[in-house]
Design a protein around this motif. Structure first.
Motif, PDB file in Angstrom:
ATOM      1  N   ILE A  36       0.653  -1.215   0.216  1.00 21.81           N
ATOM      2  CA  ILE A  36      -0.065  -0.006  -0.039  1.00 21.81           C
ATOM      3  C   ILE A  36       0.980   1.336   0.000  1.00 21.81           C
ATOM      4  CG2 ILE A  36      -1.525   1.266   1.446  1.00 21.81           C
ATOM      5  CD1 ILE A  36      -2.959  -1.279   2.256  1.00 21.81           C
ATOM      6  N   PHE A  37       1.953   1.239   0.886  1.00 14.02           N
ATOM      7  CA  PHE A  37       2.768   2.590   0.968  1.00 14.02           C
ATOM      8  C   PHE A  37       3.565   2.825  -0.480  1.00 14.02           C
ATOM      9  CE2 PHE A  37       2.770   2.243   5.730  1.00 14.02           C
ATOM     10  CZ  PHE A  37       2.359   3.449   5.821  1.00 14.02           C
ATOM     11  N   SER A  38       3.855   1.497  -1.387  1.00 16.34           N
ATOM     12  CA  SER A  38       4.486   1.535  -2.331  1.00 16.34           C
ATOM     13  C   SER A  38       3.573   2.248  -3.431  1.00 16.34           C
ATOM     14  CB  SER A  38       4.809   0.146  -2.968  1.00 16.34           C
ATOM     15  OG  SER A  38       3.673  -0.403  -3.388  1.00 16.34           O
ATOM     16  N   LEU A  39       2.239   2.129  -3.313  1.00  8.77           N
ATOM     17  CA  LEU A  39       1.291   3.027  -4.276  1.00  8.77           C
ATOM     18  C   LEU A  39       1.354   4.420  -4.173  1.00  8.77           C
ATOM     19  CD1 LEU A  39      -1.728   0.266  -4.037  1.00  8.77           C
ATOM     20  CD2 LEU A  39       0.238   0.438  -5.740  1.00  8.77           C
ATOM     21  N   SER A  40       1.708   4.643  -3.181  1.00 14.75           N
ATOM     22  CA  SER A  40       1.729   6.368  -2.766  1.00 14.75           C
ATOM     23  C   SER A  40       2.893   6.993  -3.562  1.00 14.75           C
ATOM     24  CB  SER A  40       1.888   6.665  -1.300  1.00 14.75           C
ATOM     25  OG  SER A  40       3.173   6.356  -0.642  1.00 14.75           O
ATOM     26  N   GLU A  45       9.009   7.276  -9.199  1.00 18.40           N
ATOM     27  CA  GLU A  45       9.678   8.258  -7.992  1.00 18.40           C
ATOM     28  C   GLU A  45      10.213   6.928  -7.091  1.00 18.40           C
ATOM     29  OE1 GLU A  45       7.962  10.962  -4.049  1.00 18.40           O
ATOM     30  OE2 GLU A  45       6.740  10.307  -5.948  1.00 18.40           O
ATOM     31  N   ARG A  46      11.405   7.311  -6.355  1.00 18.83           N
ATOM     32  CA  ARG A  46      11.933   6.401  -5.173  1.00 18.83           C
ATOM     33  C   ARG A  46      11.608   6.826  -3.933  1.00 18.83           C
ATOM     34  NH1 ARG A  46      15.516   2.574  -7.082  1.00 18.83           N
ATOM     35  NH2 ARG A  46      16.682   2.686  -5.185  1.00 18.83           N
ATOM     36  N   PHE A  47      11.519   5.858  -3.080  1.00 22.83           N
ATOM     37  CA  PHE A  47      11.493   6.178  -1.612  1.00 22.83           C
ATOM     38  C   PHE A  47      12.885   6.643  -1.127  1.00 22.83           C
ATOM     39  CE2 PHE A  47       7.252   4.105  -2.159  1.00 22.83           C
ATOM     40  CZ  PHE A  47       6.726   4.630  -1.340  1.00 22.83           C
ATOM     41  N   VAL A 119      11.962  -4.777  -3.329  1.00 23.84           N
ATOM     42  CA  VAL A 119      11.460  -4.725  -4.451  1.00 23.84           C
ATOM     43  C   VAL A 119      10.474  -3.602  -4.675  1.00 23.84           C
ATOM     44  CG1 VAL A 119       9.816  -6.014  -5.774  1.00 23.84           C
ATOM     45  CG2 VAL A 119      11.465  -7.350  -4.725  1.00 23.84           C
ATOM     46  N   PHE A 120       9.524  -3.503  -3.452  1.00 23.81           N
ATOM     47  CA  PHE A 120       8.501  -2.496  -3.828  1.00 23.81           C
ATOM     48  C   PHE A 120       8.860  -1.080  -3.476  1.00 23.81           C
ATOM     49  CE2 PHE A 120       6.022  -6.220  -3.284  1.00 23.81           C
ATOM     50  CZ  PHE A 120       5.154  -6.287  -4.377  1.00 23.81           C
ATOM     51  N   LEU A 121       9.756  -0.850  -2.465  1.00 23.55           N
ATOM     52  CA  LEU A 121      10.209   0.587  -1.824  1.00 23.55           C
ATOM     53  C   LEU A 121      11.368   1.100  -2.613  1.00 23.55           C
ATOM     54  CD1 LEU A 121       9.008  -0.065   1.828  1.00 23.55           C
ATOM     55  CD2 LEU A 121       7.592   0.909   0.073  1.00 23.55           C
TER      56      LEU A 121
END
Length: 224
Positions: A36-40, A45-47, A119-121
């Motif tokens: 869910i956080f990765s969808l933000s 864009e990278r975290f 993978v996601f962040l």
């Protein structure tokens, strides 16, 4: 006391995996939070390292609540709390056994959380893997020491899960903050000496709450 604690830990781990369930709820919740956080993030864009580490420790924090709720539920469902208190086992050994079982289950959950964050962040672990392992172990010990104590406070109460959530999260803040700052520093190439102050905070937290748990656990765990 060590042998008795290991026996309690083995018993809890067997019960946790007896139905093929284990910490499935904690793992699924953590993976869901990461996704869910990765969808933000906007496309491309990278975290930042700080954001990714904060999400990782948030997943671990929620996992602790679910894990220790599960571990103390065993005594309620099987009505074994009174039997354990009447046995020759030191009460502190019961706390240590629960804490060890919770630590192993949390580490198992993080085996899934960390790759998901990669993978996601876009989490970049850097080259200091030894430092990251020490960080995870140090923070996890504190989380589980606290979870074992607060879980005993809620044992036998209908509002146990709410009590765990309300009390645990504020007390976890120094640990989570330390884990985030150490992780960010190590991933950015800082040597262990550069984050020694944060490691000191984590170790001090572990020591203080371990001592408090050894003293308070016999007074808060009841066979009711």
């Amino acid at each position: 006391m060590i042998s008795s604690s290991l026996a309690i830990a083995r018993k809890d781990l067997r019960l946790a995996f007896a139905g093929g369930q284990g910490p499935v709820q904690a793992v699924l919740l953590g993976l869901l939070l990461v996704f869910i956080f990765s969808l933000s993030a906007a496309p491309g864009e990278r975290f930042s390292a700080q954001q990714a580490m904060a999400i990782f420790w948030l997943c671990s924090s929620f996992g602790v609540v679910l894990i220790f709720s599960l571990l103390f539920r065993f005594e309620e469902e099987n009505d074994t709390a009174t039997a354990l208190l009447l046995s020759p086992l030191p009460v502190q050994g019961l706390w240590l056994g629960k804490t060890l079982a919770g630590l192993l289950l949390l580490l198992l959950c993080q085996v899934f959380f960390f790759p998901a964050a990669l993978v996601f962040l876009g989490l970049d672990p850097g080259n200091n893997l030894v430092g990251l392992v020490l960080m995870v172990l140090g923070v996890d010990v504190g989380l589980c020491v606290l979870g074992g104590l607060i879980g005993a406070m809620g044992q036998g109460q209908g509002a146990k899960d709410a009590l765990l959530t309300i009390i645990v999260f504020p007390l976890q803040i120094p640990l989570l903050l330390g884990g985030i700052r150490i992780g960010v520093g190590l991933m950015q190439g800082t040597a262990l000496a550069g984050v020694a102050d944060w490691f000191g905070l984590v170790m001090a937290f572990d020591a203080v709450f371990a001592g408090a748990a050894l003293f308070l656990f016999p007074h808060v765990f009841r066979g009711e």
